[in-house]
Scaffold this motif. Structure first.
Motif, PDB file in Angstrom:
ATOM      1  N   ARG A   3       0.866  -1.177   0.000  1.00 25.81           N
ATOM      2  CA  ARG A   3       0.000   0.000   0.000  1.00 25.81           C
ATOM      3  C   ARG A   3       0.904   1.229   0.000  1.00 25.81           C
ATOM      4  N   SER A   4       0.976   1.899  -1.132  1.00 29.28           N
ATOM      5  CA  SER A   4       1.843   3.057  -1.303  1.00 29.28           C
ATOM      6  C   SER A   4       1.107   4.311  -0.834  1.00 29.28           C
ATOM      7  N   VAL A   5       1.730   5.052   0.087  1.00 27.05           N
ATOM      8  CA  VAL A   5       1.100   6.226   0.703  1.00 27.05           C
ATOM      9  C   VAL A   5       1.706   7.481   0.069  1.00 27.05           C
ATOM     10  N   ARG A   6       0.917   8.168  -0.774  1.00 33.60           N
ATOM     11  CA  ARG A   6       1.370   9.399  -1.412  1.00 33.60           C
ATOM     12  C   ARG A   6       0.166  10.313  -1.557  1.00 33.60           C
ATOM     13  N   ALA A   7       0.160  11.172  -2.565  1.00 37.79           N
ATOM     14  CA  ALA A   7      -0.991  12.063  -2.754  1.00 37.79           C
ATOM     15  C   ALA A   7      -2.273  11.257  -2.896  1.00 37.79           C
ATOM     16  N   ILE A   8      -2.204  10.202  -3.691  1.00 37.21           N
ATOM     17  CA  ILE A   8      -3.317   9.262  -3.810  1.00 37.21           C
ATOM     18  C   ILE A   8      -2.771   7.882  -3.465  1.00 37.21           C
ATOM     19  N   ASN A   9      -3.323   7.251  -2.412  1.00 33.46           N
ATOM     20  CA  ASN A   9      -2.847   5.942  -2.011  1.00 33.46           C
ATOM     21  C   ASN A   9      -3.221   4.905  -3.055  1.00 33.46           C
ATOM     22  N   HIS A  10      -2.367   3.908  -3.187  1.00 41.96           N
ATOM     23  CA  HIS A  10      -2.660   2.828  -4.120  1.00 41.96           C
ATOM     24  C   HIS A  10      -2.198   1.514  -3.517  1.00 41.96           C
ATOM     25  N   GLU A  11      -2.918   0.445  -3.800  1.00 44.14           N
ATOM     26  CA  GLU A  11      -2.613  -0.876  -3.270  1.00 44.14           C
ATOM     27  C   GLU A  11      -2.425  -1.861  -4.406  1.00 44.14           C
ATOM     28  N   GLY A  12      -1.662  -2.903  -4.144  1.00 42.65           N
ATOM     29  CA  GLY A  12      -1.457  -3.927  -5.147  1.00 42.65           C
ATOM     30  C   GLY A  12      -0.749  -5.141  -4.566  1.00 42.65           C
ATOM     31  N   ALA A  24      -0.182   6.149 -12.381  1.00 46.21           N
ATOM     32  CA  ALA A  24      -1.239   7.159 -12.432  1.00 46.21           C
ATOM     33  C   ALA A  24      -1.465   7.800 -11.067  1.00 46.21           C
ATOM     34  N   ASP A  25      -1.471   6.988  -9.997  1.00 44.45           N
ATOM     35  CA  ASP A  25      -1.813   7.503  -8.674  1.00 44.45           C
ATOM     36  C   ASP A  25      -0.597   7.973  -7.881  1.00 44.45           C
ATOM     37  N   ASN A  26       0.538   7.252  -7.990  1.00 43.00           N
ATOM     38  CA  ASN A  26       1.703   7.542  -7.174  1.00 43.00           C
ATOM     39  C   ASN A  26       2.815   8.246  -7.930  1.00 43.00           C
ATOM     40  N   GLY A  27       2.762   8.276  -9.239  1.00 44.17           N
ATOM     41  CA  GLY A  27       3.790   8.904 -10.029  1.00 44.17           C
ATOM     42  C   GLY A  27       4.996   8.032 -10.292  1.00 44.17           C
ATOM     43  N   TYR A  28       4.944   6.795  -9.852  1.00 48.73           N
ATOM     44  CA  TYR A  28       6.052   5.880 -10.129  1.00 48.73           C
ATOM     45  C   TYR A  28       5.522   4.452 -10.120  1.00 48.73           C
ATOM     46  N   GLU A  29       6.272   3.580 -10.748  1.00 50.51           N
ATOM     47  CA  GLU A  29       6.066   2.128 -10.679  1.00 50.51           C
ATOM     48  C   GLU A  29       7.451   1.513 -10.749  1.00 50.51           C
ATOM     49  N   SER A  30       7.913   0.967  -9.603  1.00 47.43           N
ATOM     50  CA  SER A  30       9.334   0.668  -9.462  1.00 47.43           C
ATOM     51  C   SER A  30       9.540  -0.757  -8.973  1.00 47.43           C
ATOM     52  N   ASP A  31      10.645  -1.371  -9.443  1.00 43.30           N
ATOM     53  CA  ASP A  31      11.120  -2.619  -8.856  1.00 43.30           C
ATOM     54  C   ASP A  31      11.973  -2.274  -7.631  1.00 43.30           C
ATOM     55  N   VAL A  32      11.753  -3.018  -6.533  1.00 45.51           N
ATOM     56  CA  VAL A  32      12.398  -2.679  -5.264  1.00 45.51           C
ATOM     57  C   VAL A  32      13.363  -3.782  -4.860  1.00 45.51           C
ATOM     58  N   ASN A  33      14.578  -3.382  -4.477  1.00 38.73           N
ATOM     59  CA  ASN A  33      15.567  -4.282  -3.889  1.00 38.73           C
ATOM     60  C   ASN A  33      15.647  -3.966  -2.399  1.00 38.73           C
ATOM     61  N   ASN A  34      15.407  -4.984  -1.566  1.00 41.62           N
ATOM     62  CA  ASN A  34      15.327  -4.787  -0.116  1.00 41.62           C
ATOM     63  C   ASN A  34      16.373  -5.667   0.577  1.00 41.62           C
ATOM     64  N   VAL A  35      17.250  -5.043   1.377  1.00 42.45           N
ATOM     65  CA  VAL A  35      18.282  -5.756   2.138  1.00 42.45           C
ATOM     66  C   VAL A  35      18.030  -5.510   3.624  1.00 42.45           C
ATOM     67  N   MET A  36      17.999  -6.601   4.427  1.00 42.20           N
ATOM     68  CA  MET A  36      17.698  -6.486   5.856  1.00 42.20           C
ATOM     69  C   MET A  36      18.711  -7.295   6.677  1.00 42.20           C
ATOM     70  N   VAL A  37      18.985  -6.828   7.890  1.00 42.06           N
ATOM     71  CA  VAL A  37      19.678  -7.603   8.922  1.00 42.06           C
ATOM     72  C   VAL A  37      18.655  -7.872  10.021  1.00 42.06           C
ATOM     73  N   GLU A  38      18.501  -9.146  10.406  1.00 43.68           N
ATOM     74  CA  GLU A  38      17.377  -9.539  11.250  1.00 43.68           C
ATOM     75  C   GLU A  38      17.834 -10.422  12.411  1.00 43.68           C
ATOM     76  N   PHE A  39      17.092 -10.322  13.513  1.00 37.98           N
ATOM     77  CA  PHE A  39      17.245 -11.221  14.651  1.00 37.98           C
ATOM     78  C   PHE A  39      15.987 -12.085  14.740  1.00 37.98           C
ATOM     79  N   VAL A  40      16.186 -13.382  15.000  1.00 39.20           N
ATOM     80  CA  VAL A  40      15.077 -14.337  15.003  1.00 39.20           C
ATOM     81  C   VAL A  40      15.110 -15.130  16.310  1.00 39.20           C
ATOM     82  N   LEU A  41      13.937 -15.252  16.955  1.00 35.25           N
ATOM     83  CA  LEU A  41      13.801 -16.013  18.198  1.00 35.25           C
ATOM     84  C   LEU A  41      13.071 -17.319  17.914  1.00 35.25           C
ATOM     85  N   HIS A  42      13.641 -18.443  18.392  1.00 41.04           N
ATOM     86  CA  HIS A  42      13.034 -19.777  18.260  1.00 41.04           C
ATOM     87  C   HIS A  42      12.752 -20.319  19.669  1.00 41.04           C
ATOM     88  N   PRO A  43      11.624 -19.957  20.286  1.00 44.57           N
ATOM     89  CA  PRO A  43      11.387 -20.371  21.681  1.00 44.57           C
ATOM     90  C   PRO A  43      11.308 -21.874  21.870  1.00 44.57           C
TER      91      PRO A  43
END
Length: 306
Positions: free
Chosen positions: A101-110, A143-162
């Motif tokens: 859900r992209s939050v800009r002048a006009i929100n759009h979901e996909g 049309a709604d957000n002014g862009y349509e982009s491919d996103v590359n996402n890099v994360m460092v994460e901590f995971v708990l295994h109870p």
């Protein structure tokens, strides 16, 4: 008399987990349409998942791309395939759906396809740390957000295994009393056998290992005429000479603990065999090779009914 094993091997049953992390998101072609908008923004996430076994699992998560013009709320559902490289290190791949859900002048979901790769290191039974890369196709709406982009996402994460590892409590087999109304006596030998297990490349005693050695110390206290034998072993990973020294450290760690529990040092014999007797191939089998076998023996006078 027999003593139960000190530590159970790692189990995957009911291995659910929770995690979170932070990183970066790169909107790789956004400046083609919005030159003034930065193509990189911070990202945070939270997720939960379930491993059906050590190779396959599923995961549900929330990710926030926290840019001004590119602020996006994201829900992901993915299937995960994992390949263990060592007992502690594994790599994984994932594929699934990415609802945004992209939050800009006009929100759009996909909903967009998502794929990713990552590497995980098990710090403790409870905690993993991992790095993850994901690629998401076609986020935003021109049309709604002014862009349509491919996103590359890099994360460092901590995971708990109870619930990842469970240990079995030591169990002592009961000894039935033998009442003797009219008796003679003969000398017999009684024994106490048990094994204590160690983490990979470690000679540190776990709580369960100490509990098993406590039973050996109790056997010695109850049978003054005793001898204790400790034999150290290692799994087949690593060089033979290193494994021999590692098995020595394990045997001596068990001896030091017994001495602190009141067992006479002169009544303890130690030996170490490294990996020369190791048979384990799988991770679970190698866990059983990383051990010290403890055997207590004592001579007692037994009443015999005439």
């Amino acid at each position: 008399m027999a003593l139960a094993a000190g530590m159970s091997s790692s189990v995957m049953a009911n291995d659910w987990y929770l995690g979170g992390g932070a990183g970066l998101a790169n909107f790789e072609d956004i400046q083609d349409h919005l030159p003034a908008v930065k193509d990189e923004t911070g990202a945070i996430n939270a997720f939960g998942g379930y491993n059906f076994n050590q190779y396959f699992g599923t995961e549900l998560g929330y990710t926030l791309f926290n840019g001004g013009a590119t602020r996006t709320h994201n829900i992901s559902l993915s299937a995960i395939g994992r390949l263990p490289l060592t007992e502690k290190l594994s790599v994984f791949g994932e594929a699934g759906a990415w609802g945004w859900r992209s939050v800009r002048a006009i929100n759009h979901e996909g909903v967009s396809p998502m794929a990713g790769l990552g590497i995980t290191y098990q710090v403790t039974d409870l905690v993993d740390v991992q790095a993850r890369y994901r690629r998401i196709e076609d986020v935003g709406d021109m049309a709604d957000n002014g862009y349509e982009s491919d996103v590359n996402n890099v994360m460092v994460e901590f995971v708990l295994h109870p619930n990842r590892r469970k240990a079995e409590a030591p169990v002592v087999a009961p000894v039935a009393p033998q009442p003797q109304p009219e008796v003679t006596y003969e000398t017999r030998t009684v024994t106490a056998d048990g094994s204590v297990y160690f983490a990979f490349d470690s000679s540190a005693l776990s709580a369960d290992s100490r509990a098993t050695l406590d039973e050996v110390a109790s056997f010695a206290a109850q049978n003054p005429n005793y001898q204790i034998e400790l034999a150290g072993y290692a799994d087949r990973l690593g060089k033979a000479e290193y494994n021999r020294k590692l098995s020595e450290r394990r045997a001596l760690a068990a001896k030091d603990y017994l001495v602190k529990r009141g067992v006479a040092a002169e009544n303890i014999q130690t030996a170490w065999y490294g990996s020369e007797l190791a048979q384990g191939v799988s991770a679970e089998e190698r866990q059983r090779d990383r051990r010290v076998d403890a055997k207590g023996q004592a001579s007692i006078q037994v009443e015999i009914v005439e």
